[in-house]
Design an enzyme around this catalytic site. Structure first.
Site, PDB file in Angstrom:
ATOM      1  CD  GLU A  62      30.553  27.170  17.387  1.00 50.99           C
ATOM      2  OE1 GLU A  62      29.310  27.133  17.412  1.00 50.99           O
ATOM      3  OE2 GLU A  62      31.211  27.126  16.332  1.00 50.99           O
ATOM      4  CD  GLU A 102      32.139  29.999  13.397  1.00 47.56           C
ATOM      5  OE1 GLU A 102      33.015  29.174  13.714  1.00 47.56           O
ATOM      6  OE2 GLU A 102      31.998  31.098  13.955  1.00 47.56           O
TER       7      GLU A 102
END
Ligand code: NAD
Length: 689
Positions: A133, A113
């Site tokens: 995730e 990210e």
């Protein structure tokens, strides 16, 4: 990485300048995990970049073997400390100078990210990127669901984010996730790249998500939900990714963060973190140098049956040189054909390249000559489950194998100490209990016998690691860990049959809970005759006072051995994948209840699931007090990786620990009453240590 001109040394972040480019290096070994300190250091570094008149661009790079390979998961169990990752990311985006991310090793989760917030990404060959995730019950929480779709579209983002997949650098380049791929000198190339961007900002946030047909999104959604077992976080991830089309990015980011925080503190994410940490502990014995594990390169597998051929495939795929031996020529040929057919079908289905398969098969030989096992470092016995046969085979192994070779048995139920006792050197004898199919199932029970040397256990852990297995260490006890817990689970299901439930109801309740398959469907698949033979052999030793359910015997007496005979707990119609309810089975069950004078009653799904869970918890507590397991969380690992227990429920130990001792105590008391004679309540302390 050699750092020159070190200007500012923060604990986890180093900064130095290469002329007009600032190099920001993340140094948090072993995986440069994104922790509070890392985030703080990065934020300071970006502020330093903004304020430094001599720096016109920056490169962020990882020290050591990797970029940021993920976030520090330990922090996820507590309120997250400031600065949060979105703050660091905003700082990069709002900095007037371009920032290039230089990736090597892995850039996963928060690390990826962060990379998506940069103006460009350059990667060294071999790098993997991804957003795993979802595998921890959450969703990306720092813009992954908003920036990735802007870069590669919604369809591909749903596929990648919902599977938590790792994308190799060449694929990432094709998708446009990274701008450049280099073979060497990552830092030098990144600095040159950063310099070429001076005066520009290229922010993904400023790009619109490519438009997409609703039908395409629907198809991707359905596929992702199916593969993701319909878990709530997968639904949320898809919703967030779709927001990237419909909402302005700041709104999308705010919602994503809120959902991430909610999921992070939920039970499902907690359960998955529990599994994650339990699995991470498995290889801890490998850290100690004292163990000096023997290097294993050549493996001899004795027995070319179901297990032997599967074990041979597992070893070959991990790069071992394998010899498979069987005394029966036809069985040997058949086993060797299974091995060859396996790789053939992998090639045909495009799972591996033909050259790779042929390289693997060059490492494979098969023989009926014992002298051929002489060069093996490890011998794994997978012959008939019979003590006399095992003794004879171990005698042969000792005669022909190197005195240095490690000797393992794949027995399911036999006493390996008794096998070892008849060998000359029991310190090299141990158990390697694979699960069927051995080339697929992750679980591997390593059985530590009375005289097994610690170095042998260390070597077997290393072997398990190379095979890509999930090993749990068990003492030498009947059924080891998994089969012992599963037997308690099965017993409880049989009790419920007698008390009022039917197989399809129990199977459905447990499948709805998340088990891969219900116990009666499993029994039909494995065959009812093997367990029947075992029960018959135990007739003389079984305590007649203990509750014994006759239903499985009655089905076997009726010739119903499961799927292979067309009927068992279910009836299997020609060509059908799933069994159907058979009134005959209901009749057998009703009669069994009536014979014992049991008045049948209704069961709710919740009651079915709870009885199974508490039965497993009680058995695990027994395993702990008997020291069959040294760490009870290994039982959760075994159930998830070998018995289809839903990972997102954490495992029985997780459930027990969440519940607390007092409530658990009264639940197990209630279960003891329902179960009747033969149920022994365990000392539950071992679950809470
Ligand atoms: P199998 O019957 O399919 O194969 C056994 C093979 O051993 C046969 O090919 C046989 O010819 C060979 N064999 C027998 N005696 C031999 C000897 N003296 N020398 C050389 N070869 C000999 O059995 P399987 O299902 O593969 O089981 C093997 C072992 O693995 C058993 O101990 C079993 O309990 C255990 N196990 C089985 C499973 C399973 O699901 N089948 C799972 C875990 C462990």
């Amino acid at each position: 990485m050699v750092q020159t001109g070190l200007k500012n040394m923060m604990s986890k972040i180093n900064i130095h300048n290469e002329a007009d480019v600032m190099v920001i290096s993340v140094n948090n070994p072993p995986i440069n995990a994104g922790s509070t300190e890392v985030r703080k250091g990065l934020l300071d570094a970006i502020q330093a970049l903004q304020n430094d008149p001599n720096s016109s661009a920056a490169v962020i790079i990882g020290a050591g073997n990797t970029f940021i390979a993920g976030s520090d998961i330990k922090e996820f169990s507590q309120p997250l400390a400031e600065p949060h990752l979105p703050t660091v990311i905003s700082a990069i985006e709002n900095c007037s100078k371009p920032v290039v991310c230089a990736l090597h090793g892995a850039a996963l989760g928060g690390g990826f990210e962060l990379a998506l917030a940069c103006d460009a990404r350059i990667a060294l060959e071999g790098t993997v990127v991804g957003l795993p995730e979802v595998t921890l019950g959450i969703i990306p929480g720092a813009g992954g669901t908003q920036r990735l779709p802007r870069l590669i579209g919604v369809e591909k983002s749903i596929e990648i984010i919902c599977a938590g997949s790792r994308i190799k650098a060449d694929e990432a380049l094709k998708l446009g996730i990274i701008n450049k791929l280099v073979k060497e000198d990552l830092l030098g190339n990144a600095i040159t790249f950063a310099r070429s961007l001076i005066g520009q900002k290229i922010r993904i946030r400023d790009v619109s998500t490519p438009s997409v047909e609703a039908s395409t999104v629907l198809a991707a959604t359905q596929k992702a939900l199916k593969a993701g077992k319909n878990r709530p976080n997968i639904h949320k991830a898809i919703e967030m990714i779709c927001n990237a089309i419909t909402l302005p990015i700041d709104q999308g980011l705010a919602i994503e963060r809120e959902v991430f925080q909610e999921l992070r503190v939920g039970t499902e994410a907690k359960a998955l973190r529990h599994q994650f940490f339990a699995e991470r502990k498995l290889f801890k014995a490998l850290g100690s140098d004292e163990q000096k594990p023997k290097r294993i390169e050549q493996v001899a597998v004795i027995g070319a049956g179901t297990m032997g051929s599967g074990i041979a495939i597992a070893c070959l795929s991990a790069g071992y040189i394998v010899l498979m031996l069987d005394q029966n020529e036809a069985a040997l040929e058949n086993g060797a054909k299974k091995v060859a057919d396996f790789y053939d079908s992998r090639v045909k289905s495009g799972k591996i390249a033909a050259e790779k398969a042929s390289t693997i098969l060059k490492n494979f030989t098969y023989s009926s000559q014992w002298a051929d096992i002489a060069s093996a470092d490890l011998v794994i016995e997978a012959v008939f489950e019979d003590m006399e046969v095992k003794h004879a085979v171990f005698q042969k192994i000792e005669e022909y194998a190197s005195p240095e070779a490690l000797l393992a048995s794949n027995t399911s139920y036999l006493d390996i100490d008794a096998i070892a006792a008849k060998t000359q050197n029991p310190s090299r004898v141990f158990g390697l209990h694979f699960f069927s199919p051995a080339q697929v199932m992750k679980l591997l029970e390593i059985v530590r016998c009375k005289f097994t040397a610690p170095s042998v256990i260390a070597a077997s852990l290393q072997f398990a690691k190379r095979l890509g297995k999930t090993p749990v260490i068990s003492a030498n006890a009947f059924g080891f860990i998994g089969n012992r817990i599963y037997a308690a689970y099965r017993r409880q299901c049989e009790f419920m049959l007698e008390e009022g439930a039917y197989p399809e109801q129990i199977d459905k309740a447990l499948e709805d809970y998340g088990f891969a398959m219900g116990p009666f469907a499993v029994a039909d698949m494995s065959g009812l005759d093997i367990a029947w033979a075992m029960r018959k052999s135990q007739v003389g030793t079984r305590n007649p006072e203990h509750r014994y359910v006759n239903i499985p015997d009655a089905l076997c007496l009726a010739g119903r051995f499961g799927r292979k005979t067309g009927s068992g707990y279910y009836e299997y119609l020609e060509g059908a994948k799933k069994g159907v309810v058979d009134p005959f089975v209901h009749k057998v069950i009703d009669e069994a209840s009536a014979t014992k004078g049991i008045i049948r009653r209704e069961f709710t799904s919740e009651e079915i699931v709870n009885r199974v869970l508490f039965a497993m918890i009680n058995e695990i507590a027994h395993l702990a007090s008997e020291k069959v397991v040294s760490d009870v969380t290994d039982c959760d690992v075994a159930l998830v990786n070998g018995y289809g227990f839903p990972r997102w429920c954490g495992g029985p130990v997780f459930i027990a620990q969440e519940m607390g001792k007092d409530k658990l105590n009264s639940e197990i008391d209630a279960l003891a009453k329902l179960s009747g004679p033969g149920f022994i309540k365990a000392n539950l302390d071992g679950l809470f240590e």
